[in-house]
Scaffold this active site. Structure first.
Site, PDB file in Angstrom:
ATOM      1  N   LYS A 244       0.846  -1.175   0.000  1.00 14.42           N
ATOM      2  CA  LYS A 244       0.000   0.000   0.000  1.00 14.42           C
ATOM      3  C   LYS A 244       0.897   1.246   0.000  1.00 14.42           C
ATOM      4  O   LYS A 244       1.826   1.356   0.792  1.00 14.42           O
ATOM      5  CB  LYS A 244      -0.901  -0.010   1.235  1.00 14.42           C
ATOM      6  CG  LYS A 244      -2.121   0.872   1.140  1.00 14.42           C
ATOM      7  CD  LYS A 244      -3.137   0.531   2.205  1.00 14.42           C
ATOM      8  CE  LYS A 244      -4.375   1.383   2.085  1.00 14.42           C
ATOM      9  NZ  LYS A 244      -5.424   1.008   3.041  1.00 14.42           N
ATOM     10  N   GLU A 332     -18.878  -6.616   9.657  1.00 15.67           N
ATOM     11  CA  GLU A 332     -19.861  -5.868  10.424  1.00 15.67           C
ATOM     12  C   GLU A 332     -20.875  -6.758  11.121  1.00 15.67           C
ATOM     13  O   GLU A 332     -21.290  -6.485  12.257  1.00 15.67           O
ATOM     14  CB  GLU A 332     -20.595  -4.875   9.508  1.00 15.67           C
ATOM     15  CG  GLU A 332     -19.717  -3.764   8.950  1.00 15.67           C
ATOM     16  CD  GLU A 332     -19.044  -4.132   7.643  1.00 15.67           C
ATOM     17  OE1 GLU A 332     -18.429  -3.255   7.025  1.00 15.67           O
ATOM     18  OE2 GLU A 332     -19.136  -5.317   7.232  1.00 15.67           O
ATOM     19  N   ARG A 360     -24.959  -3.009   6.994  1.00 17.40           N
ATOM     20  CA  ARG A 360     -24.522  -4.365   6.654  1.00 17.40           C
ATOM     21  C   ARG A 360     -24.723  -5.346   7.815  1.00 17.40           C
ATOM     22  O   ARG A 360     -24.597  -6.552   7.638  1.00 17.40           O
ATOM     23  CB  ARG A 360     -23.049  -4.324   6.245  1.00 17.40           C
ATOM     24  CG  ARG A 360     -22.823  -3.539   4.957  1.00 17.40           C
ATOM     25  CD  ARG A 360     -21.379  -3.090   4.787  1.00 17.40           C
ATOM     26  NE  ARG A 360     -20.444  -4.174   4.642  1.00 17.40           N
ATOM     27  CZ  ARG A 360     -20.043  -4.694   3.476  1.00 17.40           C
ATOM     28  NH1 ARG A 360     -20.549  -4.224   2.347  1.00 17.40           N
ATOM     29  NH2 ARG A 360     -19.166  -5.652   3.426  1.00 17.40           N
TER      30      ARG A 360
END
Length: 585
Positions: A244, A332, A360
Site C-alpha cells: 500500500k 460488520e 450491513r
C-alpha cells in the site's frame, strides 16, 4: 517546437494501452502514479490503496479486454489507476468533487465499471452473477474480481467463494494482498496469507485452483502471470502481494494508515499542507476521549469495531486497554453479534461503527440484539452527509432503519458536549439496546468538553428559545445549521422557538406536548431521510392526538445524494443555514 508526449498522454482507453510496448509499461506505471499523487495532494482522496494497485490495473487492462471482459474492483477505492486508463484521464482532477467523477467504480459513470463497490467484499458475488448470466448467453469471456484492502475478511466473500467452486463460471479472483484495510489487517486469514502454502491452503481446500503468491508491484511479473491466466477458464484464484502506497517514498516508508487518505499534502516532502488546531475537536476525538475515561473506571467497558479504529479515533483506547478492545476487521455482522455476546456475558459493549456500514449488520441488529433486548451501545459514526465519499458512504438512513425496531433507544446529541455526556451516563442508565448517532468532523464548540456532573442525566429535549409564534425542532447534527439560521433571523427581529430533540426514540412526549401547545406552526429539521424518520413518528403522534398544528418537515429527499463537500451537499438539498433562513420566514 513539438512537445514529446509522455506514454500516458497517448492513452485514452484500454485499446490505446495495448499499443504500448511491454518494455514501456514500467514508465507508464510511474506516470500514472505521478498523476495520482499530484491530484491527491490538492484534491484529497484514497491514495495508498490506489498507488499499490497501479501495476495490477495496467496489467489487467493490457492483457484482458474490458468492457467485454468484466472487471470489479473491491473495495473500489483502489481503482484510481483503472479510472485513468478507462476514458477518465482528463476528468481525474474532478474525482470526489461535486459534479465530478466518483471516488469509487460506478455503473452509470463508465462502461468499464461493471459494478459499484463503495462497500467491501461484494466483488466475488457480483462477478459470479455476471459470469453465470454470460454463460446463459453462450459468452465465455473473462470475469475478474480484484479483491483487496481487507475485503476478503468480509463474510460475503466467503459465501461467494463457497458458491463459486460449485460452478463452471469463468471467474478469475485476483487477490490484491497488501496486508491492510485502513489499519493493518487482523485475524487468522491474514496470518494464513502471509505464510500460505502453495498446496493445501484455504483456496485449494475449498477446491479452487490457486496460483501465487506473486509480486504485484513488478509489472513484468504481473503481465507474465496474467497472460497465463488468460489462457485458462473456470473458477480460479491468483494471489499478488502488493504494498500500500508503493512508489511514493513518504507513503511507502511512512505510516500506511495515515496514507490511506492523508488529506492535502506537499508532493515533495509529504507534509500536510493544512493547519491543525486543537479546537474544535472532532466528534470522533470526543468519542475516543470519553471511552477511555469510562474504561479507566470500569473494566467491564469493552469496545468493538469492524475495521474503523483509526477513523473513529479508537487507537488510543486500543493502546491503553488492549484486553477490552476488539477490531474484528471488515466483518460488520460479526461485530454486532459479538457485541451481543459480550452483553450476554455481563460486559458493557460499545459497538463503534459508521452509519453506512451498520446497514450491513441490520439483521444482526434486529435478531441478535433488539429481539433479545441486549444492552449493546451502538456509537454510530458519520451520521448525516459525509461529503466527498458520496452516496455509498452517507449516513442518511440510520434514523429511519433504527426507528422501526422495537426495544431500541436512540439519541441524536445536539453537540459534542451532549455526546460526551451521553457516553458517560448511558452505561449506567440502560435497559436494552441503545444507539447514539453523531456526524463526521469538527464539533461546534470552541472549547474542551466539560466533565459530566455526577448523577446528571443528559436532557432528552433541549429548549434553546421558547419565544416566537413559530417553533423549530432539530434532530441530529443539522442543529449547527439550524442554530446559525435562527441567530441570523434574530438579527432581523424574527424570533423563533428553538428546541433540540436529543432522545428521538422513544419520543419525549411531555416536552413535545409543551412545544405543540406553544406554537401554531412547527418546522422539524431532521438530519436523515424524510420517509420513515423521526419526523414521521412526530406526525403519527400528532395525528393520533388530533392536534391541529401546521407541520413542515425539512429532511433528506427520497434519492441518493451524490458526492461533494458537506457544505455543497447541504446547500444542494436546501438544508444549509442560508436555505433554512428562507424556509423559516
Amino acid at each position: 517546437m513539438q512537445t514529446t508526449l509522455s506514454i500516458l498522454d497517448k492513452i485514452e482507453n484500454p485499446k490505446d494501452l495495448k499499443t504500448i510496448p511491454e518494455s514501456d509499461l514500467h514508465k507508464l506505471c510511474s506516470q500514472i502514479r505521478e498523476k495520482i499523487i499530484k491530484v491527491m495532494s490538492y484534491n484529497p482522496g484514497h491514495l495508498g490503496a490506489s498507488l499499490g494497485a497501479v501495476e495490477l490495473a495496467v496489467g489487467i487492462h493490457y492483457i484482458f479486454d474490458s468492457p467485454k471482459d468484466a472487471l470489479i474492483w473491491d473495495v473500489g477505492h483502489q481503482s484510481y489507476a483503472h479510472k485513468i486508463l478507462t476514458d477518465r484521464k482528463y476528468m481525474f482532477e474532478s474525482i470526489r468533487q461535486k459534479n465530478g467523477i466518483s471516488g469509487f467504480p460506478k455503473i452509470s459513470e463508465s462502461k468499464h465499471d461493471h459494478f459499484g463497490t463503495g462497500h467491501s467484499s461484494t466483488s466475488i458475488s457480483a462477478i459470479l452473477g455476471i459470469a453465470i448470466a454470460k454463460m446463459q448467453n453462450n459468452d465465455n469471456s473473462h470475469n475478474i474480481a480484484i479483491i483487496g484492502d481487507g475485503s476478503l475478511t468480509g463474510g460475503m466473500s466467503f459465501e461467494a467463494l463457497n458458491h463459486l467452486v460449485t460452478t463452471q463460471a469463468n471467474v478469475l479472483v485476483i487477490l490484491n494482498d497488501n496486508d491492510m484495510s485502513i489499519d493493518p489487517n487482523v485475524g487468522g486469514l491474514q496470518r494464513h496469507l502471509n505464510n500460505i502454502p502453495i498446496e493445501n491452503n484455504y483456496f485449494t481446500n475449498l477446491g479452487l485452483p490457486y496460483f501465487g503468491p506473486f509480486e504485484g508491484n513488478d509489472i513484468q511479473e504481473v503481465i507474465s502471470k496474467l497472460n497465463e491466466q488468460k489462457e485458462k477458464i473456470g473458477p480460479r484464484v491468483i494471489h499478488f502481494k502488493t504494498q500500500k502506497g508503493f512508489g511514493y517514498n513518504p507513503s511507502q516508508s511512512g505510516n500506511a494508515t495515515h496514507w490511506h487518505a492523508p488529506g492535502k499534502f506537499d508532493v515533495e516532502t509529504g507534509n500536510a499542507t493544512f493547519g491543525i488546531s486543537n479546537f474544535p475537536k472532532t466528534y470522533q476525538h470526543i468519542v475516543g476521549k470519553a471511552l477511555c475515561e469510562l474504561a479507566e473506571k470500569n473494566s467491564n467497558v469493552f469496545v468493538v469495531t469492524p475495521a474503523m479504529a483509526s477513523g473513529s479515533k479508537l487507537k488510543n483506547f486500543e493502546t491503553r486497554f488492549p484486553n477490552q478492545f476488539f477490531d474484528v476487521g471488515i466483518a460488520e455482522q460479526h461485530a454486532v453479534t459479538f457485541a451481543g455476546g459480550l452483553a450476554s456475558g455481563g460486559k458493557i459493549p460499545f459497538c463503534v461503527i459508521y452509519s453506512t456500514f451498520l446497514q450491513r449488520g441490520y439483521d444482526q441488529l434486529i435478531h441478535d440484539i433488539a429481539l433479545q433486548n441486549l444492552k449493546v451501545i451502538f456509537l454510530i459514526d458519520r451520521a448525516g452527509l459525509v461529503g466527498n465519499d458520496g452516496a455509498t458512504h452517507h449516513g442518511t438512513f440510520d434514523l429511519a432503519f433504527l426507528n422501526c425496531i422495537p426495544n431500541i433507544t436512540i439519541y441524536a446529541p445536539f453537540n459534542e458536549q451532549e455526546l460526551y455526556n451521553l457516553i458517560h451516563s448511558i452505561p449506567y442508565n440502560i435497559s436494552g439496546p441503545l444507539a447514539i448517532r453523531y456526524p463526521r468532523g469538527n464539533g461546534v464548540l470552541d472549547k474542551e468538553v466539560l466533565p459530566l456532573e455526577l448523577n446528571k442525566t443528559p436532557a432528552s429535549f433541549i429548549t434553546l428559545n421558547d419565544n416566537g409564534k413559530h417553533g423549530v425542532i432539530s434532530v441530529g447534527g443539522i442543529s449547527n445549521e439550524v442554530s446559525k439560521a435562527i441567530a441570523f433571523l434574530k438579527t432581523k427581529n424574527i424570533d423563533l422557538g428553538y428546541y433540540a430533540l436529543q432522545k428521538v426514540k422513544p419520543l419525549p412526549i411531555k416536552d413535545l406536548t409543551a412545544v405543540f401547545e406553544k406554537h401554531d406552526k412547527i418546522f422539524i429539521v431532521e438530519d436523515g431521510v424524510k420517509i420513515g424518520g423521526i419526523s414521521s413518528s412526530i406526525l403519527i403522534w400528532k395525528d393520533e392526538n388530533k392536534l391541529s398544528n401546521e407541520i413542515e418537515i425539512i429532511a433528506f429527499p427520497d434519492e441518493f445524494i451524490e458526492h461533494g463537500t458537506q457544505e455543497e451537499l447541504y446547500e444542494s438539498i436546501g438544508m444549509n443555514a442560508e436555505s433554512l433562513v428562507k424556509r423559516f420566514q
